[in-house]
Design a protein around this motif. Structure first.
Motif, PDB file in Angstrom:
ATOM      1  N   UNK A 146     -11.725  -5.900   4.626  1.00 37.33           N
ATOM      2  CA  UNK A 146     -11.362  -5.049   5.768  1.00 37.33           C
ATOM      3  C   UNK A 146      -9.848  -5.002   6.010  1.00 37.33           C
ATOM      4  N   UNK A 147      -9.102  -5.936   5.413  1.00 40.28           N
ATOM      5  CA  UNK A 147      -7.656  -5.976   5.603  1.00 40.28           C
ATOM      6  C   UNK A 147      -7.014  -4.687   5.100  1.00 40.28           C
ATOM      7  N   UNK A 148      -7.377  -4.257   3.899  1.00 41.73           N
ATOM      8  CA  UNK A 148      -6.815  -3.048   3.316  1.00 41.73           C
ATOM      9  C   UNK A 148      -7.109  -1.827   4.167  1.00 41.73           C
ATOM     10  N   UNK A 149      -8.332  -1.720   4.650  1.00 38.62           N
ATOM     11  CA  UNK A 149      -8.700  -0.566   5.492  1.00 38.62           C
ATOM     12  C   UNK A 149      -7.882  -0.547   6.775  1.00 38.62           C
ATOM     13  N   UNK A 150      -7.643  -1.725   7.380  1.00 44.09           N
ATOM     14  CA  UNK A 150      -6.834  -1.781   8.603  1.00 44.09           C
ATOM     15  C   UNK A 150      -5.414  -1.298   8.349  1.00 44.09           C
ATOM     16  N   UNK A 151      -4.829  -1.737   7.232  1.00 43.22           N
ATOM     17  CA  UNK A 151      -3.468  -1.332   6.930  1.00 43.22           C
ATOM     18  C   UNK A 151      -3.382   0.146   6.574  1.00 43.22           C
ATOM     19  N   UNK A 163      -8.014  11.788  -1.285  1.00 43.17           N
ATOM     20  CA  UNK A 163      -7.024  10.772  -1.652  1.00 43.17           C
ATOM     21  C   UNK A 163      -5.902  10.708  -0.627  1.00 43.17           C
ATOM     22  N   UNK A 164      -5.285   9.541  -0.592  1.00 42.66           N
ATOM     23  CA  UNK A 164      -4.130   9.360   0.277  1.00 42.66           C
ATOM     24  C   UNK A 164      -2.887   9.923  -0.410  1.00 42.66           C
ATOM     25  N   UNK A 165      -2.049  10.583   0.381  1.00 41.81           N
ATOM     26  CA  UNK A 165      -0.804  11.147  -0.125  1.00 41.81           C
ATOM     27  C   UNK A 165       0.329  10.691   0.784  1.00 41.81           C
ATOM     28  N   UNK A 224      -7.903   6.591  -6.108  1.00 46.02           N
ATOM     29  CA  UNK A 224      -8.816   6.374  -4.987  1.00 46.02           C
ATOM     30  C   UNK A 224      -8.276   5.259  -4.108  1.00 46.02           C
ATOM     31  N   UNK A 225      -8.855   5.120  -2.912  1.00 48.03           N
ATOM     32  CA  UNK A 225      -8.431   4.048  -2.013  1.00 48.03           C
ATOM     33  C   UNK A 225      -8.609   2.680  -2.674  1.00 48.03           C
ATOM     34  N   UNK A 226      -9.733   2.501  -3.364  1.00 51.87           N
ATOM     35  CA  UNK A 226     -10.000   1.213  -4.009  1.00 51.87           C
ATOM     36  C   UNK A 226      -8.938   0.905  -5.069  1.00 51.87           C
ATOM     37  N   UNK A 263       0.849  -1.195   0.000  1.00 50.52           N
ATOM     38  CA  UNK A 263       0.000   0.000   0.000  1.00 50.52           C
ATOM     39  C   UNK A 263       0.886   1.247   0.000  1.00 50.52           C
ATOM     40  N   UNK A 264       1.963   1.232   0.777  1.00 50.92           N
ATOM     41  CA  UNK A 264       2.882   2.376   0.812  1.00 50.92           C
ATOM     42  C   UNK A 264       3.484   2.606  -0.573  1.00 50.92           C
TER      43      UNK A 264
END
Length: 152
Positions: free
Chosen positions: A112-117, A134-136, A97-99, A85-86
């Motif tokens: 739910x694994x992805x959301x936890x990480x 969005x994640x940065x 997007x997150x997805x 993910x990083x």
């Protein structure tokens, strides 16, 4: 013709020096042509281009996806969600997007694994969610990954 005529009046030692100078300049010109690739000449090898850290992240993600694909049903043995993910966030530069990031990292967007990480990466200060949703990558993560890729 005038230059040749004046050259005849030079002392022999000066004519020899001029001849040597002209030969050296011709050699320099030939080397310049060889380096530039013009006309004929010996090609000069160039150092390979060093990939950018973001290109390294993209390469690593691709290699990890390829390893999971080769392993088939045992592809989950190659999983390291936080790292992937990083890498996906770092490579995307806030454009996904997150997805899409989770899919790039090889995780199901509905799991739910992805959301936890992602929450762990947010808590540790590796990523941040900005106004666009969005994640940065944070400066902390950019520094760590740039240092890592510089050592590869």
């Amino acid at each position: 013709m005038t230059c040749d005529f004046q050259l005849l009046h030079w002392p022999a030692e000066d004519r020899a020096s001029f001849g040597h100078f002209a030969a050296v300049m011709a050699e320099v010109q030939a080397r310049i042509h060889a380096i530039s690739g013009e006309t004929t000449g010996v090609p000069v090898p160039r150092a390979p281009r060093v990939p950018t850290p973001r290109e390294c992240a993209a390469m690593m993600l691709k290699h990890r996806r390829d390893a999971r694909a080769i392993a088939g049903g045992d592809g989950d043995m190659f999983g390291d969600p936080a790292w992937e993910i990083a890498l996906a966030v770092f490579h995307a530069e806030g454009q996904e997007s997150d997805a899409a990031l989770l899919e790039t990292a090889g995780l199901s967007p509905t799991s739910p694994v992805g959301a936890r990480w992602i929450n762990l990466l947010l808590t540790r200060g590796w990523v941040e969610r900005r106004e666009d949703g969005h994640l940065h990558a944070t400066e902390k993560m950019v520094t760590i990954l740039n240092g890592y890729f510089a050592r590869l």
